[in-house]
Motif scaffolding. Structure first.
Motif, PDB file in Angstrom:
ATOM      1  N   ARG A 128       1.018  -1.298   0.053  1.00 27.97           N
ATOM      2  CA  ARG A 128      -0.083  -0.126   0.019  1.00 27.97           C
ATOM      3  C   ARG A 128       0.642   1.402  -0.138  1.00 27.97           C
ATOM      4  NH1 ARG A 128      -2.413   2.828   4.586  1.00 27.97           N
ATOM      5  NH2 ARG A 128      -3.873   4.426   3.786  1.00 27.97           N
ATOM      6  N   ARG A 129       1.984   1.270   1.112  1.00 23.95           N
ATOM      7  CA  ARG A 129       2.790   2.392   1.027  1.00 23.95           C
ATOM      8  C   ARG A 129       3.552   2.680  -0.545  1.00 23.95           C
ATOM      9  NH1 ARG A 129       5.611   0.857   4.651  1.00 23.95           N
ATOM     10  NH2 ARG A 129       7.484  -0.095   3.565  1.00 23.95           N
ATOM     11  N   GLN A 130       3.861   1.806  -1.112  1.00 22.11           N
ATOM     12  CA  GLN A 130       4.573   1.647  -2.405  1.00 22.11           C
ATOM     13  C   GLN A 130       3.587   2.172  -3.506  1.00 22.11           C
ATOM     14  OE1 GLN A 130       5.977  -2.371  -3.019  1.00 22.11           O
ATOM     15  NE2 GLN A 130       7.732  -1.916  -1.599  1.00 22.11           N
ATOM     16  N   ALA A 131       2.481   1.834  -3.368  1.00 21.45           N
ATOM     17  CA  ALA A 131       1.236   2.463  -4.416  1.00 21.45           C
ATOM     18  C   ALA A 131       1.144   3.836  -4.085  1.00 21.45           C
ATOM     19  CB  ALA A 131       0.008   1.504  -4.242  1.00 21.45           C
ATOM     20  N   ILE A 132       1.087   4.144  -3.030  1.00 19.67           N
ATOM     21  CA  ILE A 132       1.087   5.673  -2.712  1.00 19.67           C
ATOM     22  C   ILE A 132       2.211   6.288  -3.320  1.00 19.67           C
ATOM     23  CG2 ILE A 132       0.754   7.501  -0.795  1.00 19.67           C
ATOM     24  CD1 ILE A 132      -0.839   5.546   0.809  1.00 19.67           C
ATOM     25  N   GLU A 133       3.278   5.874  -2.975  1.00 17.03           N
ATOM     26  CA  GLU A 133       4.183   6.543  -3.685  1.00 17.03           C
ATOM     27  C   GLU A 133       4.388   6.601  -5.041  1.00 17.03           C
ATOM     28  OE1 GLU A 133       7.670   4.318  -1.832  1.00 17.03           O
ATOM     29  OE2 GLU A 133       7.393   5.313   0.263  1.00 17.03           O
ATOM     30  N   THR A 134       3.939   5.702  -5.580  1.00 13.83           N
ATOM     31  CA  THR A 134       4.044   5.710  -7.051  1.00 13.83           C
ATOM     32  C   THR A 134       2.859   6.740  -7.650  1.00 13.83           C
ATOM     33  OG1 THR A 134       4.660   3.442  -7.110  1.00 13.83           O
ATOM     34  CG2 THR A 134       3.469   4.560  -9.213  1.00 13.83           C
ATOM     35  N   ALA A 135       1.813   6.672  -6.884  1.00 15.34           N
ATOM     36  CA  ALA A 135       0.473   7.552  -7.569  1.00 15.34           C
ATOM     37  C   ALA A 135       0.750   8.980  -7.252  1.00 15.34           C
ATOM     38  CB  ALA A 135      -0.725   7.200  -6.658  1.00 15.34           C
ATOM     39  N   GLU A 136       1.678   9.538  -6.137  1.00 10.23           N
ATOM     40  CA  GLU A 136       1.954  10.863  -5.856  1.00 10.23           C
ATOM     41  C   GLU A 136       2.445  11.744  -7.013  1.00 10.23           C
ATOM     42  OE1 GLU A 136       0.812  12.759  -3.599  1.00 10.23           O
ATOM     43  OE2 GLU A 136      -0.001  11.277  -2.142  1.00 10.23           O
ATOM     44  N   PRO A 137       3.428  11.252  -7.738  1.00  7.03           N
ATOM     45  CA  PRO A 137       4.043  12.240  -8.729  1.00  7.03           C
ATOM     46  C   PRO A 137       3.117  12.282  -9.847  1.00  7.03           C
ATOM     47  CG  PRO A 137       5.365  10.373  -8.372  1.00  7.03           C
ATOM     48  CD  PRO A 137       4.401  10.209  -7.313  1.00  7.03           C
ATOM     49  N   VAL A 138       2.336  11.096 -10.319  1.00  4.60           N
ATOM     50  CA  VAL A 138       1.574  10.829 -11.359  1.00  4.60           C
ATOM     51  C   VAL A 138       0.443  11.909 -10.939  1.00  4.60           C
ATOM     52  CG1 VAL A 138       0.174   9.587 -12.959  1.00  4.60           C
ATOM     53  CG2 VAL A 138       2.188   8.705 -11.700  1.00  4.60           C
ATOM     54  N   GLN A 139      -0.116  11.985  -9.994  1.00  6.42           N
ATOM     55  CA  GLN A 139      -1.227  12.743  -9.499  1.00  6.42           C
ATOM     56  C   GLN A 139      -0.868  14.475  -9.954  1.00  6.42           C
ATOM     57  OE1 GLN A 139      -2.537  12.286  -5.658  1.00  6.42           O
ATOM     58  NE2 GLN A 139      -3.762  14.500  -5.516  1.00  6.42           N
ATOM     59  N   ALA A 140       0.447  14.562  -9.237  1.00  9.67           N
ATOM     60  CA  ALA A 140       0.774  16.118  -9.579  1.00  9.67           C
ATOM     61  C   ALA A 140       1.001  16.494 -11.177  1.00  9.67           C
ATOM     62  CB  ALA A 140       2.073  16.312  -8.896  1.00  9.67           C
ATOM     63  N   HIS A 141       1.371  15.467 -11.858  1.00 10.49           N
ATOM     64  CA  HIS A 141       1.546  15.818 -13.485  1.00 10.49           C
ATOM     65  C   HIS A 141       0.192  15.987 -13.988  1.00 10.49           C
ATOM     66  CE1 HIS A 141       3.471  14.341 -17.394  1.00 10.49           C
ATOM     67  NE2 HIS A 141       3.097  15.397 -17.486  1.00 10.49           N
ATOM     68  N   LEU A 142      -0.678  15.026 -13.573  1.00 10.62           N
ATOM     69  CA  LEU A 142      -2.067  15.141 -14.130  1.00 10.62           C
ATOM     70  C   LEU A 142      -2.700  16.663 -14.016  1.00 10.62           C
ATOM     71  CD1 LEU A 142      -4.199  13.660 -15.532  1.00 10.62           C
ATOM     72  CD2 LEU A 142      -5.229  13.094 -13.305  1.00 10.62           C
TER      73      LEU A 142
END
Length: 459
Positions: free
Chosen positions: A67-81
């Motif tokens: 779960r923690r790794q998934a959150i770390e992956t999602a954060e920069p992608v969310q910023a790019h979007l």
């Protein structure tokens, strides 16, 4: 004093039309990046949703690291979007009100994501509620991809867009199946409502991925078909049977939650790789079309010749109606229905009139995008209705066969494999459909099983 304007000419209009075509393709290329980043965020949130489901259902004993790794992956992608959303407000982007409204809705969900994660951290919600919350946000992102693809339809790349939309929807069905199944296994108890959700999600995936396979290119279709025959898919089917055949409130092996999550994740990753490849093909197509349009701009004489050689379709109808050498029939049909009628129908209508009338010109990629879209939608709706009916039948058959297997397992003590083989053998011996045998089994009275010996697994 008003500014001087360039003199109006045919060539100026034709060249401007081609320039607009290039502008449309460039806009589509930019939207392809929006689709790509949106897909990346969907993929990350799908993994976070599944991991959160296991983590909550297991009371924090499993998948904290995932779960923690998934959150770390999602954060920069969310910023790019968010950056791409901001670009849609720039002049010249021509984003529709519907697209901007949907982006605003997605942004609301992204703004609330931190609170959702905090609530999961403190076990302030159930695994099911977490799946629902993440799925609502992902649903908005999926709809965003659908809307971008629909608004950017271009005749030369429309098939890839149709394939992409259905692949994204199929992948989200696989993601929801992973989350719901993980919740069931991690919780250790079978729930009938969740069982039914798994069955419906399997059906939705099959329907969407079948449409994807029809519209994608041959290489991707072959790769997808190989995936369907992979050992991982066979393992997934066995785990699906374990879930779908279990009786309500039956105990499930919670240790299988890890296996389920891993097997489902492998399949989702395979679908994701197909999606990445498809988006790249879309970008390549846009670039090729832009280069071709640029070449056309450099050949103004050829553009003018094409214009003269391809008059509007209605001009033929008017010529025939006003031809003094023929008896006039009905007035020319200028309705939208006539425009989107198949070319073969128009041709046969012309052939039934006066001899020597020119046949209507065949549809070209430069035909009205609205009319092409209407025709495509009409065909697609008819096909999807047929597929939906077939899917309903398949779902009904699946339920009947699973119920018949469950009855044999409960009444005769058979294992699942033995029960299924018994149904298959009866079907072959009696030359009847497996569905008919299953329905007949369910209709047998209770006394028919009284005293029947239990079947051993090796039989």
């Amino acid at each position: 004093m008003p500014a001087a304007t360039a003199p109006l000419s045919v060539s100026a209009l034709v060249l401007r039309a081609k320039q607009r075509d290039i502008d449309t393709l460039r806009q589509l290329a930019a939207r392809a990046e929006l689709v790509d980043v949106t897909g990346q965020l969907i993929h990350a949130l799908q993994r976070e949703r599944g991991a959160s489901s296991v983590w909550l259902a297991s009371r924090g004993l499993r998948y904290a690291d995932v779960r923690r790794q998934a959150i770390e992956t999602a954060e920069p992608v969310q910023a790019h979007l968010r950056e791409l959303f901001a670009l849609q407000l720039a002049p010249g982007q021509d984003a529709s009100s519907r697209l901007l409204s949907l982006m605003a809705w997605v942004l609301l969900g992204l703004d609330a994501l931190g609170e959702l994660r905090a609530k999961v951290d403190r076990h302030g919600m159930s695994a099911h509620d977490a799946v629902v919350a993440f799925s609502r946000l992902i649903a908005g992102l999926v709809e965003l991809i659908v809307l971008v693809a629909d608004a950017s339809a271009h005749p030369a790349i429309s098939r890839r867009l149709v394939a992409l939309v259905h692949l994204v929807q199929g992948n989200e069905g696989a993601g929801q199946e992973r989350a719901v199944g993980a919740e069931l296994f991690a919780g250790g108890v079978c729930q009938e409502a969740q069982q039914q959700r798994v069955v419906h999600l399997i059906d939705a995936q099959e329907r969407n991925l079948q449409v994807y396979a029809e519209f994608t290119d041959a290489a991707q279709r072959a790769r997808w078909e190989r995936q369907q025959l992979s050992p991982g898919m066979a393992r997934l089917e066995r785990l699906r049977r374990t879930l779908c055949a279990a009786r309500p409130d039956a105990v499930l092996d919670s240790q299988l939650s890890d296996t389920w999550f891993t097997v489902c994740s492998e399949r989702i990753s395979e679908l994701w790789q197909l999606q990445v490849e498809l988006v790249q093909h879309l970008r390549d197509d846009c670039q090729r079309q832009i280069e071709a349009a640029r070449q056309d701009l450099q050949d103004a004489e050829r553009l003018l010749r094409e214009l003269r050689d391809n008059p509007p379709a209605h001009s033929h109808a008017v010529d025939r109606f006003l031809d003094i050498a023929t008896q006039p029939a009905a007035a020319p049909d200028l309705s939208l229905a006539a425009l989107i009628a198949p070319a073969s129908t128009r041709a046969s209508t012309a052939a039934s009139g006066a001899a020597g009338d020119p046949a209507p010109a065949a549809a070209t990629p430069e035909d009205s995008s609205l009319l092409a879209l209407l025709q495509e939608q009409s065909t697609r709706l008819a096909r999807m209705e047929s597929e939906l009916e077939a899917a309903r039948r398949a779902l009904h058959e699946r339920k009947i066969i699973e119920r018949a297997k469950g009855m044999l397992m409960a009444r005769l003590g058979m294992t699942e494999d033995v029960a299924f083989r018994a149904l298959q053998k009866t079907s072959m011996d009696q030359n009847r459909r497996l569905l008919d045998v299953a329905e007949a089994t369910l209709s047998l009275p209770d006394f028919a099983f009284t005293g029947a010996p239990a079947r051993k697994p090796e039989e």
